[in-house]
Design an enzyme around this catalytic site. Sequence first.
Site, short mmCIF file in Angstrom:
data_model
loop_
_atom_site.label_atom_id
_atom_site.label_comp_id
_atom_site.label_asym_id
_atom_site.label_seq_id
_atom_site.Cartn_x
_atom_site.Cartn_y
_atom_site.Cartn_z
N HIS A 78 0.88 -1.18 0.00
CA HIS A 78 0.00 0.00 0.00
C HIS A 78 0.91 1.22 0.00
CE1 HIS A 78 1.09 0.07 4.21
NE2 HIS A 78 0.53 -1.10 4.41
N HIS A 114 4.04 1.26 2.26
CA HIS A 114 5.24 0.58 1.73
C HIS A 114 5.92 1.46 0.68
CE1 HIS A 114 2.80 -3.11 2.87
NE2 HIS A 114 3.93 -3.33 3.49
N LYS A 165 4.64 3.10 11.87
CA LYS A 165 3.42 2.48 12.40
C LYS A 165 3.77 1.33 13.33
CE LYS A 165 0.42 -0.18 10.17
NZ LYS A 165 0.21 -1.31 11.11
N ASP A 166 4.83 0.60 12.97
CA ASP A 166 5.33 -0.48 13.84
C ASP A 166 6.40 0.10 14.74
OD1 ASP A 166 3.83 -2.80 12.70
OD2 ASP A 166 4.83 -2.13 10.89
N GLN A 187 8.55 -2.28 16.70
CA GLN A 187 9.47 -3.00 15.80
C GLN A 187 10.69 -2.13 15.47
OE1 GLN A 187 8.31 -5.66 12.35
NE2 GLN A 187 8.58 -3.76 11.22
N SER A 227 -2.43 -0.28 6.41
CA SER A 227 -1.94 -1.58 6.87
C SER A 227 -2.41 -2.63 5.88
CB SER A 227 -2.52 -1.89 8.25
OG SER A 227 -2.36 -3.26 8.55
N SER A 228 -1.57 -3.63 5.66
CA SER A 228 -2.00 -4.73 4.78
C SER A 228 -3.21 -5.43 5.37
CB SER A 228 -0.86 -5.73 4.60
OG SER A 228 0.27 -5.06 4.07
N ARG A 229 -3.36 -5.37 6.69
CA ARG A 229 -4.47 -6.07 7.34
C ARG A 229 -5.79 -5.29 7.25
NH1 ARG A 229 -0.04 -7.94 10.90
NH2 ARG A 229 -0.04 -10.22 10.80
O1 PAF Z 1 7.07 -4.93 9.14
C1 PAF Z 1 7.04 -5.98 8.46
O2 PAF Z 1 6.43 -6.05 7.38
C2 PAF Z 1 7.78 -7.21 8.97
O3 PAF Z 1 7.70 -7.30 10.36
C3 PAF Z 1 9.25 -7.26 8.49
C4 PAF Z 1 10.05 -6.11 9.05
C5 PAF Z 1 9.30 -7.24 6.97
C6 PAF Z 1 9.90 -8.56 8.97
O4 PAF Z 1 9.23 -9.68 8.47
#
Ligand code: PAF
Length: 284
Positions: A34, A37, A150-151, A154, A186-188
């Site tokens: 989307h 990305h 967003k993450d 992470q 989000s892909s979800r």
């Molecule tokens: O954020 C994501 O899409 C995933 O967690 C990642 C960083 C590609 C790892 O699989």
Amino acid sequence: MKTLRTIADVRAAVRAARADGATVGLVPTMGAFHDGHLSLVHRARSESDLVVVSLFVNPTQFGANEDLATYPRDEGRDAELAAAAGVDILFAPAVTEIYPAGFATSIHVSGLTEVLDGAARGPHHFDGVATVVTKLFQIVAPDAAYFGQKDAQQVLVVRRLVRDLDMPVRIVACPIVREPDGLAMSSRNVYLDAAARERATALNRALDAAEAAVAGGRTDAASILSAARAELAAAAIDPEYLELRSADDLRPLEGVASTALLLVAARVGAARLIDNRTLEAPST
Ligand code: PAF
């Protein structure tokens, strides 16, 4: 754009580009592209000579009851979007290329991973992320890697991983991209039916309300969380978590003294959504 499937082919392509003096930018993804990305790709494109995008739905970061089987996959569409955005290499390996038989290593980042999404999804989640990101960095050896804010948790986990293991890669966190009505991309989001899609906009309204509370001088956690919770409640959303945490190390905060992160996760209809906002204390 070339689509490559093997580690050996990616290494050869990166080696050839580096021999010509190219800098390398990596955008790790699980596909279902989307505009969020694509914003990472645009940033990588503007800063790197060679742009590599990995497309790999990483099984180790999904729990047994999560959506690995149904996670949206459309490599053909993703490849078209990536090519149009100027990607040089799309690395789309099979699961066995990344995790061959006998694979036995896992990377665990302590502290940052036991809370929030780590608590909600289980310890496997960030171990899976840290392990696959480490592998991708080993394979591509990028100068910079691009992740979406967003993450937010992470991003902090990957920054700590890179720091602790002395990986020579710059981590670039890119701003959250939102739909016109504020829902974080989000892909979800494809799991949301029309009613849930409408309710899901409350997450962004909750973050707006929290930000407005802080701007109005209500900088204690209780006031901020109650402003956010009221917006969620109005949309009948009971969050999995809604927490005010340090933007550096995710320790719980009792208020916003300078900068803080407000993070939320909630199940809305068939989707589990996350969102967050950086809150800044008003200047005195
Ligand atoms: O954020 C994501 O899409 C995933 O967690 C990642 C960083 C590609 C790892 O699989």
